[in-house]
Scaffold this active site. Structure first.
Site, PDB file in Angstrom:
ATOM      1  N   GLN A  64       0.528  -1.112   0.148  1.00  0.00           N
ATOM      2  CA  GLN A  64       0.011  -0.079   0.034  1.00  0.00           C
ATOM      3  C   GLN A  64       0.918   1.187  -0.070  1.00  0.00           C
ATOM      4  O   GLN A  64       2.008   1.191   0.245  1.00  0.00           O
ATOM      5  CB  GLN A  64      -0.872   0.118   1.194  1.00  0.00           C
ATOM      6  CG  GLN A  64      -0.095  -0.149   2.531  1.00  0.00           C
ATOM      7  CD  GLN A  64      -1.075  -0.513   3.742  1.00  0.00           C
ATOM      8  OE1 GLN A  64      -1.092   0.349   4.583  1.00  0.00           O
ATOM      9  NE2 GLN A  64      -1.775  -1.538   3.647  1.00  0.00           N
ATOM     10  N   HIS A  66       0.344   5.883   1.125  1.00  0.00           N
ATOM     11  CA  HIS A  66      -0.619   6.771   1.753  1.00  0.00           C
ATOM     12  C   HIS A  66      -0.204   8.037   0.973  1.00  0.00           C
ATOM     13  O   HIS A  66       1.013   8.298   0.756  1.00  0.00           O
ATOM     14  CB  HIS A  66      -0.184   6.961   3.188  1.00  0.00           C
ATOM     15  CG  HIS A  66      -0.382   5.631   4.052  1.00  0.00           C
ATOM     16  ND1 HIS A  66      -1.650   4.955   3.968  1.00  0.00           N
ATOM     17  CD2 HIS A  66       0.287   5.031   4.840  1.00  0.00           C
ATOM     18  CE1 HIS A  66      -1.463   3.935   4.755  1.00  0.00           C
ATOM     19  NE2 HIS A  66      -0.432   4.052   5.281  1.00  0.00           N
ATOM     20  N   GLU A  83       3.985   8.109   8.448  1.00  0.00           N
ATOM     21  CA  GLU A  83       3.894   7.113   9.549  1.00  0.00           C
ATOM     22  C   GLU A  83       5.193   6.750  10.083  1.00  0.00           C
ATOM     23  O   GLU A  83       6.204   6.986   9.244  1.00  0.00           O
ATOM     24  CB  GLU A  83       3.080   6.311   9.450  1.00  0.00           C
ATOM     25  CG  GLU A  83       3.227   5.188   8.553  1.00  0.00           C
ATOM     26  CD  GLU A  83       2.171   4.416   8.185  1.00  0.00           C
ATOM     27  OE1 GLU A  83       1.059   4.670   8.496  1.00  0.00           O
ATOM     28  OE2 GLU A  83       2.367   3.366   7.311  1.00  0.00           O
ATOM     29  N   HIS A 141       4.802   0.375   0.929  1.00  0.00           N
ATOM     30  CA  HIS A 141       5.174  -0.555   2.248  1.00  0.00           C
ATOM     31  C   HIS A 141       4.184  -1.522   2.627  1.00  0.00           C
ATOM     32  O   HIS A 141       3.057  -1.495   1.827  1.00  0.00           O
ATOM     33  CB  HIS A 141       5.226   0.623   3.349  1.00  0.00           C
ATOM     34  CG  HIS A 141       3.886   1.272   3.818  1.00  0.00           C
ATOM     35  ND1 HIS A 141       3.479   2.448   3.162  1.00  0.00           N
ATOM     36  CD2 HIS A 141       3.247   0.743   4.669  1.00  0.00           C
ATOM     37  CE1 HIS A 141       2.432   2.800   3.599  1.00  0.00           C
ATOM     38  NE2 HIS A 141       2.067   1.866   4.567  1.00  0.00           N
ATOM     39  N   ARG A 161      -4.262   0.684  -1.812  1.00  0.00           N
ATOM     40  CA  ARG A 161      -3.704  -0.847  -1.807  1.00  0.00           C
ATOM     41  C   ARG A 161      -3.539  -0.927  -3.266  1.00  0.00           C
ATOM     42  O   ARG A 161      -4.076  -0.630  -4.106  1.00  0.00           O
ATOM     43  CB  ARG A 161      -4.772  -1.959  -1.276  1.00  0.00           C
ATOM     44  CG  ARG A 161      -5.240  -1.920   0.097  1.00  0.00           C
ATOM     45  CD  ARG A 161      -6.053  -3.354   0.345  1.00  0.00           C
ATOM     46  NE  ARG A 161      -6.910  -3.268   1.498  1.00  0.00           N
ATOM     47  CZ  ARG A 161      -8.384  -2.997   1.419  1.00  0.00           C
ATOM     48  NH1 ARG A 161      -8.734  -2.816   0.609  1.00  0.00           N
ATOM     49  NH2 ARG A 161      -8.687  -3.030   2.882  1.00  0.00           N
TER      50      ARG A 161
END
Length: 269
Positions: A64, A66, A83, A141, A161
């Site tokens: 996936q 972000h 993150e 990642h 995804r």
């Protein structure tokens, strides 16, 4: 309510394991103030810019990516998602995916996905308990099976995804291709000898206490999540027990002390 709030997580079951949203004011899952019926959001009266999770991956998560703030706000009405992961537990020989091979662009990676050959172009990183991995927005990642992590992230619930290991879930190929950082400009990856990680959105520190630690919240807030051990956090009014994987939130302007034998992740903005 006092200046120090112990939190109960929002639990989210997944096909690959589970997530505990230990600290969250996000609309998709609110953490609760311990020994109350109040959410953290209701108690402090405003949304926090970060979200802290405990992630148990029994099986591998999807591959996936972000988006950043601009893309996510335009397309998803949410924040972007940068993150980081602190590894709590790792099976022997554990690894995770962080990045793609060099030299790819949107067109070539689109063809790789179409041909079903994505696994050959993913970068794997070996990890063990105590490692810190930085995942800026745009970084491809996946958390692999056999890992338990503390995740500190922007307060966002946007995930695209692109590959799901044969599981029949929705994928978001076009949006993924839009937001991938093909050049690796944001420089994610494993942080060697992690003690402190400063990102544009939050700072995370590794705090090891044997005895007593004192601090003052000069930033907007402090949070601590217990890696291991036990002890107490206190101010002039409250003394709160701390145990493994628990999270506390501390308001701006608070003087506090932490006592015990503890390993902690401290997060703040």
């Amino acid at each position: 309510m006092g200046n120090i709030l112990k939190l109960q997580p929002f639990y989210s079951e997944k096909i690959w394991g589970y997530e505990n949203w230990n600290l969250s004011t996000h609309k998709n899952g609110h953490s609760i103030v311990h020994n109350s019926n109040s959410t953290l959001l209701d108690t402090i009266g405003s949304e926090l810019p970060i979200l802290i999770k405990i992630i148990q991956a029994n099986d591998t998560l999807s591959v996936q990516v972000h988006p950043d703030d601009n893309y996510s706000r335009q397309h998803e009405n949410d924040n972007g998602k940068t993150e980081c992961w602190y590894v709590l537990e790792a099976k022997e020989g554990a690894s995770l995916i962080c990045g793609i091979k060099e030299g790819l662009d949107k067109s070539s990676f689109k063809n790789i996905i179409k041909e079903g050959n994505i696994e050959s172009y993913l970068e794997r990183v070996s990890v063990k308990a105590g490692d810190m991995i930085y995942i800026p927005s745009g970084t491809v990642h996946a958390i692999e099976g056999g890992l338990k992590l503390i995740e500190v992230q922007q307060s966002s619930d946007v995930t695209y995804r692109m590959y799901d290991w044969g599981r029949d879930r929705e994928v978001h190929i076009e949006k993924s291709l839009d937001v991938i950082d093909y050049e690796g400009i944001n420089k994610g990856g494993k942080i060697e000898n992690f003690t402190k990680l400063e990102t544009p959105y939050f700072t995370v520190e590794n705090i090891d206490i044997k005895g007593c630690y004192k601090d003052l919240v000069e930033e907007k807030f402090h949070t601590y999540t217990v890696i291991d051990g036990s002890g107490f956090i206190s101010d002039d009014n409250n003394k709160i027990e701390l145990n493994k994987e628990e999270t506390v939130y501390i308001k701006n302007g608070s003087n506090y002390s932490i006592e015990g034998d503890l390993k902690l992740i401290k997060s703040y903005v």
